[in-house]
Design a protein around this motif. Sequence first.
Motif, PDB file in Angstrom:
ATOM      1  N   SER A   1       0.846  -1.200   0.000  1.00 14.49           N
ATOM      2  CA  SER A   1       0.000   0.000   0.000  1.00 14.49           C
ATOM      3  C   SER A   1       0.879   1.246   0.000  1.00 14.49           C
ATOM      4  CB  SER A   1      -0.888   0.024   1.250  1.00 14.49           C
ATOM      5  OG  SER A   1      -1.524   1.290   1.375  1.00 14.49           O
ATOM      6  N   PHE A   2       0.533   2.214  -0.833  1.00 15.77           N
ATOM      7  CA  PHE A   2       1.265   3.477  -0.838  1.00 15.77           C
ATOM      8  C   PHE A   2       1.265   4.105   0.550  1.00 15.77           C
ATOM      9  CE2 PHE A   2       0.974   8.106  -0.892  1.00 15.77           C
ATOM     10  CZ  PHE A   2       2.247   8.403  -1.352  1.00 15.77           C
ATOM     11  N   GLY A   3       0.185   3.896   1.302  1.00 15.43           N
ATOM     12  CA  GLY A   3       0.077   4.467   2.645  1.00 15.43           C
ATOM     13  C   GLY A   3       1.184   4.040   3.592  1.00 15.43           C
ATOM     14  N   TYR A   4       1.853   2.916   3.274  1.00  8.85           N
ATOM     15  CA  TYR A   4       2.950   2.435   4.129  1.00  8.85           C
ATOM     16  C   TYR A   4       4.190   3.320   4.020  1.00  8.85           C
ATOM     17  CZ  TYR A   4       0.326  -2.031   4.288  1.00  8.85           C
ATOM     18  OH  TYR A   4      -0.626  -3.003   4.450  1.00  8.85           O
TER      19      TYR A   4
ATOM     20  N   TYR B   1       7.452   1.017  -5.905  1.00 10.52           N
ATOM     21  CA  TYR B   1       6.338   0.462  -6.674  1.00 10.52           C
ATOM     22  C   TYR B   1       5.235   0.126  -5.675  1.00 10.52           C
ATOM     23  CZ  TYR B   1       9.820   0.207 -10.318  1.00 10.52           C
ATOM     24  OH  TYR B   1      10.788   0.543 -11.239  1.00 10.52           O
ATOM     25  N   CYS B   2       4.036   0.604  -5.953  1.00  9.36           N
ATOM     26  CA  CYS B   2       2.935   0.421  -5.004  1.00  9.36           C
ATOM     27  C   CYS B   2       1.759  -0.285  -5.679  1.00  9.36           C
ATOM     28  CB  CYS B   2       2.481   1.772  -4.454  1.00  9.36           C
ATOM     29  SG  CYS B   2       3.815   2.674  -3.633  1.00  9.36           S
ATOM     30  N   ASP B   3       1.103  -1.125  -4.907  1.00 10.93           N
ATOM     31  CA  ASP B   3       0.070  -2.000  -5.441  1.00 10.93           C
ATOM     32  C   ASP B   3      -1.280  -1.316  -5.611  1.00 10.93           C
ATOM     33  OD1 ASP B   3      -0.427  -4.753  -6.251  1.00 10.93           O
ATOM     34  OD2 ASP B   3      -1.769  -4.852  -4.534  1.00 10.93           O
ATOM     35  N   ASN B   4      -1.524  -0.242  -4.881  1.00 13.17           N
ATOM     36  CA  ASN B   4      -2.890   0.309  -4.855  1.00 13.17           C
ATOM     37  C   ASN B   4      -2.970   1.763  -5.337  1.00 13.17           C
ATOM     38  OD1 ASN B   4      -1.560   1.341  -2.619  1.00 13.17           O
ATOM     39  ND2 ASN B   4      -3.347   1.257  -1.297  1.00 13.17           N
TER      40      ASN B   4
ATOM     41  N   GLY C   1      -6.324   2.944  -3.806  1.00 11.02           N
ATOM     42  CA  GLY C   1      -7.359   1.919  -3.720  1.00 11.02           C
ATOM     43  C   GLY C   1      -7.205   1.076  -2.467  1.00 11.02           C
ATOM     44  N   PRO C   2      -8.052   0.050  -2.308  1.00 11.32           N
ATOM     45  CA  PRO C   2      -7.955  -0.822  -1.139  1.00 11.32           C
ATOM     46  C   PRO C   2      -6.666  -1.639  -1.158  1.00 11.32           C
ATOM     47  CG  PRO C   2      -9.544  -1.681  -2.725  1.00 11.32           C
ATOM     48  CD  PRO C   2      -9.134  -0.332  -3.217  1.00 11.32           C
TER      49      PRO C   2
END
Length: 198
Positions: free
Chosen positions: A81-84, A105-108, A187-188
Amino acid sequence: MTTIDNTAFGPLEAEERLLNGVFKGPTGVKGRFGFRGDIAIEFQPKLADEKRPPEKCCEQVIAVANEGEPHISFLSGFLLSFGYLKLLAEVLGEALSPTGKYILYCDNIDLSKKFVIDYAGATFYILPIDEATVYNETLELLYLEKTELKRLDGAGKVDAIANAGVKFAGDKKFIKSTYEELVATMGPVRNPYENRPV
């Protein structure tokens, strides 16, 4: 010989945050220490002496730091998650530098866009991950030939990526944004263990 203790990786090693090391050691560049693996950014609560896997990680990291310098000069990695990013920046702390190159690289995040943000005194290039590995994505981003790197050992691969990485400056396709703006649009968080055979 370059040792981890005298680099920006030293505190991370002392806190047992450097995990699953594919490569961890001096590279072919004098005074440079390289790491390929995962960086734990949030631990699970400890139960007695039981060692549990981290709650959150920056995965598939490729990073280098120079002996006697407090900063990581190049880092590429994956966040579920980008939030991390907030947690990662807190963990890296003073190892981040305005002159360092940090590619995540972020998944959401939006699959069609690339971003650049200033956060925690450093510049981060934020990209979606296209079902590939950080290694492959980074080679493509830095215009490195996979076949040429195949001949190199672990240290050589890290050097080749870091040498190109420290010169990376993005391009016009990177949209200037902020941490807050991207958190608002992400996103989630996907469960990485779903659909896996038990």
